[in-house]
Design a protein around this motif. Structure first.
Motif, PDB file in Angstrom:
ATOM      1  N   ASP A  15     -20.513 -52.023  76.671  1.00 50.09           N
ATOM      2  CA  ASP A  15     -20.997 -50.645  76.526  1.00 50.09           C
ATOM      3  C   ASP A  15     -21.089 -49.923  77.871  1.00 50.09           C
ATOM      4  OD1 ASP A  15     -23.245 -51.771  77.770  1.00 50.09           O
ATOM      5  OD2 ASP A  15     -24.654 -50.664  76.513  1.00 50.09           O
ATOM      6  N   ARG A  16     -20.573 -50.545  78.922  1.00 54.57           N
ATOM      7  CA  ARG A  16     -20.738 -50.005  80.274  1.00 54.57           C
ATOM      8  C   ARG A  16     -20.169 -48.600  80.420  1.00 54.57           C
ATOM      9  NH1 ARG A  16     -18.863 -53.420  85.668  1.00 54.57           N
ATOM     10  NH2 ARG A  16     -19.653 -51.983  87.262  1.00 54.57           N
ATOM     11  N   PHE A  17     -18.961 -48.363  79.919  1.00 53.14           N
ATOM     12  CA  PHE A  17     -18.356 -47.046  80.080  1.00 53.14           C
ATOM     13  C   PHE A  17     -19.077 -45.999  79.241  1.00 53.14           C
ATOM     14  CE2 PHE A  17     -14.969 -43.814  79.503  1.00 53.14           C
ATOM     15  CZ  PHE A  17     -14.799 -43.491  80.836  1.00 53.14           C
ATOM     16  N   ALA A  18     -19.495 -46.366  78.046  1.00 46.31           N
ATOM     17  CA  ALA A  18     -20.270 -45.432  77.214  1.00 46.31           C
ATOM     18  C   ALA A  18     -21.549 -45.024  77.930  1.00 46.31           C
ATOM     19  CB  ALA A  18     -20.590 -46.062  75.862  1.00 46.31           C
ATOM     20  N   ARG A  19     -22.206 -46.001  78.576  1.00 44.91           N
ATOM     21  CA  ARG A  19     -23.423 -45.687  79.329  1.00 44.91           C
ATOM     22  C   ARG A  19     -23.119 -44.791  80.521  1.00 44.91           C
ATOM     23  NH1 ARG A  19     -25.364 -49.588  81.959  1.00 44.91           N
ATOM     24  NH2 ARG A  19     -23.920 -51.302  81.492  1.00 44.91           N
ATOM     25  N   PHE A  20     -21.995 -45.033  81.177  1.00 42.16           N
ATOM     26  CA  PHE A  20     -21.606 -44.197  82.312  1.00 42.16           C
ATOM     27  C   PHE A  20     -21.441 -42.739  81.888  1.00 42.16           C
ATOM     28  CE2 PHE A  20     -17.885 -42.322  84.569  1.00 42.16           C
ATOM     29  CZ  PHE A  20     -18.518 -42.073  85.784  1.00 42.16           C
ATOM     30  N   ILE A  21     -20.735 -42.526  80.782  1.00 40.34           N
ATOM     31  CA  ILE A  21     -20.541 -41.159  80.291  1.00 40.34           C
ATOM     32  C   ILE A  21     -21.876 -40.538  79.895  1.00 40.34           C
ATOM     33  CG2 ILE A  21     -19.497 -39.736  78.501  1.00 40.34           C
ATOM     34  CD1 ILE A  21     -17.466 -40.760  80.534  1.00 40.34           C
ATOM     35  N   ASN A  22     -22.663 -41.275  79.138  1.00 35.08           N
ATOM     36  CA  ASN A  22     -23.922 -40.734  78.628  1.00 35.08           C
ATOM     37  C   ASN A  22     -24.971 -40.537  79.726  1.00 35.08           C
ATOM     38  OD1 ASN A  22     -25.647 -40.192  76.090  1.00 35.08           O
ATOM     39  ND2 ASN A  22     -26.882 -41.662  77.213  1.00 35.08           N
ATOM     40  N   ASP A  23     -25.106 -41.516  80.601  1.00 38.08           N
ATOM     41  CA  ASP A  23     -26.201 -41.508  81.566  1.00 38.08           C
ATOM     42  C   ASP A  23     -25.885 -40.772  82.857  1.00 38.08           C
ATOM     43  OD1 ASP A  23     -27.280 -43.126  79.640  1.00 38.08           O
ATOM     44  OD2 ASP A  23     -27.328 -44.948  80.864  1.00 38.08           O
ATOM     45  N   ALA A  46     -14.902 -38.962  71.443  1.00 38.58           N
ATOM     46  CA  ALA A  46     -14.194 -39.432  72.629  1.00 38.58           C
ATOM     47  C   ALA A  46     -12.714 -39.544  72.292  1.00 38.58           C
ATOM     48  CB  ALA A  46     -14.738 -40.779  73.088  1.00 38.58           C
ATOM     49  N   MET A  47     -11.868 -39.220  73.274  1.00 41.38           N
ATOM     50  CA  MET A  47     -10.423 -39.248  73.041  1.00 41.38           C
ATOM     51  C   MET A  47      -9.715 -39.786  74.277  1.00 41.38           C
ATOM     52  SD  MET A  47      -7.803 -36.139  72.014  1.00 41.38           S
ATOM     53  CE  MET A  47      -7.529 -35.437  73.639  1.00 41.38           C
ATOM     54  N   GLY A  48      -8.682 -40.600  74.039  1.00 34.34           N
ATOM     55  CA  GLY A  48      -7.894 -41.089  75.150  1.00 34.34           C
ATOM     56  C   GLY A  48      -6.565 -41.642  74.690  1.00 34.34           C
ATOM     57  N   CYS A  49      -5.684 -41.877  75.659  1.00 35.78           N
ATOM     58  CA  CYS A  49      -4.383 -42.478  75.375  1.00 35.78           C
ATOM     59  C   CYS A  49      -4.231 -43.738  76.210  1.00 35.78           C
ATOM     60  CB  CYS A  49      -3.260 -41.495  75.705  1.00 35.78           C
ATOM     61  SG  CYS A  49      -1.681 -41.932  74.943  1.00 35.78           S
ATOM     62  N   MET A  82     -16.184 -47.279  73.328  1.00 37.49           N
ATOM     63  CA  MET A  82     -17.416 -46.494  73.457  1.00 37.49           C
ATOM     64  C   MET A  82     -18.177 -46.460  72.143  1.00 37.49           C
ATOM     65  SD  MET A  82     -16.058 -43.288  75.755  1.00 37.49           S
ATOM     66  CE  MET A  82     -17.557 -42.302  75.559  1.00 37.49           C
ATOM     67  N   GLY A  83     -17.460 -46.171  71.058  1.00 33.05           N
ATOM     68  CA  GLY A  83     -18.119 -46.103  69.763  1.00 33.05           C
ATOM     69  C   GLY A  83     -18.466 -47.472  69.206  1.00 33.05           C
ATOM     70  N   TRP A  84     -17.613 -48.459  69.471  1.00 31.38           N
ATOM     71  CA  TRP A  84     -17.837 -49.794  68.921  1.00 31.38           C
ATOM     72  C   TRP A  84     -19.132 -50.399  69.449  1.00 31.38           C
ATOM     73  CZ3 TRP A  84     -15.815 -52.252  64.954  1.00 31.38           C
ATOM     74  CH2 TRP A  84     -16.107 -53.607  64.796  1.00 31.38           C
ATOM     75  N   PHE A  85     -19.324 -50.278  70.767  1.00 36.81           N
ATOM     76  CA  PHE A  85     -20.512 -50.873  71.371  1.00 36.81           C
ATOM     77  C   PHE A  85     -21.720 -49.936  71.378  1.00 36.81           C
ATOM     78  CE2 PHE A  85     -17.155 -53.575  73.038  1.00 36.81           C
ATOM     79  CZ  PHE A  85     -17.715 -54.836  72.905  1.00 36.81           C
ATOM     80  N   ARG A  86     -21.481 -48.627  71.279  1.00 38.34           N
ATOM     81  CA  ARG A  86     -22.594 -47.690  71.278  1.00 38.34           C
ATOM     82  C   ARG A  86     -22.433 -46.607  70.206  1.00 38.34           C
ATOM     83  NH1 ARG A  86     -26.257 -48.094  75.465  1.00 38.34           N
ATOM     84  NH2 ARG A  86     -27.500 -46.928  73.943  1.00 38.34           N
ATOM     85  N   PRO A  87     -22.444 -47.008  68.940  1.00 36.04           N
ATOM     86  CA  PRO A  87     -22.364 -46.005  67.871  1.00 36.04           C
ATOM     87  C   PRO A  87     -23.608 -45.123  67.800  1.00 36.04           C
ATOM     88  CG  PRO A  87     -22.780 -48.178  66.951  1.00 36.04           C
ATOM     89  CD  PRO A  87     -22.471 -48.382  68.404  1.00 36.04           C
ATOM     90  N   ASP A  88     -24.637 -45.494  68.543  1.00 30.70           N
ATOM     91  CA  ASP A  88     -25.801 -44.623  68.633  1.00 30.70           C
ATOM     92  C   ASP A  88     -25.544 -43.443  69.557  1.00 30.70           C
ATOM     93  OD1 ASP A  88     -25.671 -46.609  70.722  1.00 30.70           O
ATOM     94  OD2 ASP A  88     -27.683 -46.004  71.347  1.00 30.70           O
TER      95      ASP A  88
END
Length: 355
Positions: free
Chosen positions: A175-183, A213-216, A226-232
């Motif tokens: 969830d590290r990248f999801a936290r980076f974006i959020n925090d 979130a979107m990417g290629c 991002m969603g898999w580890f942090r669906p919250d």
């Protein structure tokens, strides 16, 4: 392939498992009042090509424009990705600063809590997304209308593949990248002086259904992760030519739990199949001539195989998913975006209820 606008029933009480390196914990969310009922229109498998043309909704039609902003974030200031991770290959340069690109559509009303779309490898396809917003936030067709979401394009930390900062950010199963974006990224956008001067009361929704979130390529893998580890935090996920292959650093701590990296989503561990269904809405795509399309399974690096299996796993598990196979195209081919991105965005935001 016009996609209509209704929404999915959300859980009234969600128990989500958040996996972080070294431990797994369950997070119980109190009753969610927000619900949506998107229906099933636009779900399933689709084939496009081999002829392509740009969707008119992705062109400049002269509609009112929003405002664009750009600023930088020094990597050394980050507590999550400072650019000095032990897994990094010293031969692969790390950026000193990463650029952040922001587009606020004309339809956004200052003071409202905006939904957001985070795009990886920013600015990526920001030009197409801007046009989609300019045209479809004011659409007269309620079945083909986008909410006034704010786009945040985030530049990667540099280089590519195993041992790179980009690979660390995008291909790591945590969830590290999801936290980076959020925090770190989202607060930086809200605090930016130029953005604040234009929108003194700008705000983002806390509703995870209002966060996409979107990417290629590896950016697509990052969107799913991002969603898999942090669906919250993030629940609407768009992946083009997703790198659902074994591209995680060989010396990453996450290798102990996910030895084949994102390949584990669909094969070996079969994460999607063997995990409880998560509250996610997922778009995936692969090109006919995507990377290493003829590689045998044991390489764990066949992009076509990986995406076909990911789509099959999502279908079997009952997810709201949309999978596009593009004929006669290659990895992250722009003409696929030009033909499909408007439909993708409309499907992704089906039924979203703004605050």
């Amino acid at each position: 392939m016009l996609l209509k606008s209704r929404l999915l029933s959300n859980c009234s009480r969600c128990i989500l498992t958040i996996a972080v390196v070294g431990f797994t914990s369950s997070v119980v969310f109190s009753a969610e009042k927000y619900t949506e009922n998107p229906g099933k229109q636009g779900n399933g498998n689709f084939v496009v090509g081999p002829e392509y043309q740009i969707d008119p909704d992705l062109t400049d039609q002269g509609n009112p424009k929003g405002k664009s902003f750009e600023f930088s974030m020094p990597l050394a200031d980050s507590k999550i990705f400072p650019g000095d991770d032990k897994t990094l290959d010293p031969k692969k340069p790390v950026r000193e600063t990463r650029k952040i690109f922001v587009y606020v559509p004309a339809a956004y009303k200052d003071g409202t809590k905006a939904p957001i779309l985070v795009t990886h490898d920013g600015p990526s396809r920001m030009d197409l997304v801007r046009n989609a917003l300019d045209n479809l936030t004011i659409s007269k067709d309620p079945q083909r209308k986008l909410p006034a979401f704010i786009v945040i394009g985030v530049q990667n930390g540099g280089n590519d593949g195993k041992g790179s900062e980009r690979g660390l950010e995008y291909d790591t199963m945590s969830d590290r990248f999801a936290r980076f974006i959020n925090d770190e990224v989202l607060p930086a956008v809200l605090k930016n002086k130029k953005i604040r001067a234009a929108y003194p009361n700008i705000a983002f929704t806390d509703n995870p259904w209002g966060r996409a979130a979107m990417g290629c390529s590896s950016g697509g893998a990052a969107a799913l992760t991002m969603g898999w580890f942090r669906p919250d935090l993030f629940r609407r996920l768009i992946t083009y030519s997703g790198t659902f292959v074994d591209q995680q650093d060989d010396d990453a701590p996450e290798e102990a739990k996910y030895p084949l990296g994102a390949w584990e989503y669909h094969s070996s561990m079969k994460l999607i199949e063997n995990s409880d269904k998560k509250p996610l809405r997922i778009f995936t795509h692969v090109a006919e001539n995507d990377l290493r399309a003829n590689d045998p399974e044991e390489t764990y690096h066949n992009w076509v195989m990986a995406n076909e299996r990911t789509a099959a796993a999502l279908k079997a598990k009952g997810y709201d998913y949309r999978y596009v196979f593009s004929k006669g195209t290659r990895h992250c081919d722009r003409k696929v975006f030009e033909q499909t991105l408007a439909d993708t965005l409309v499907w992704m935001w089906r039924g979203y209820q703004p605050e």
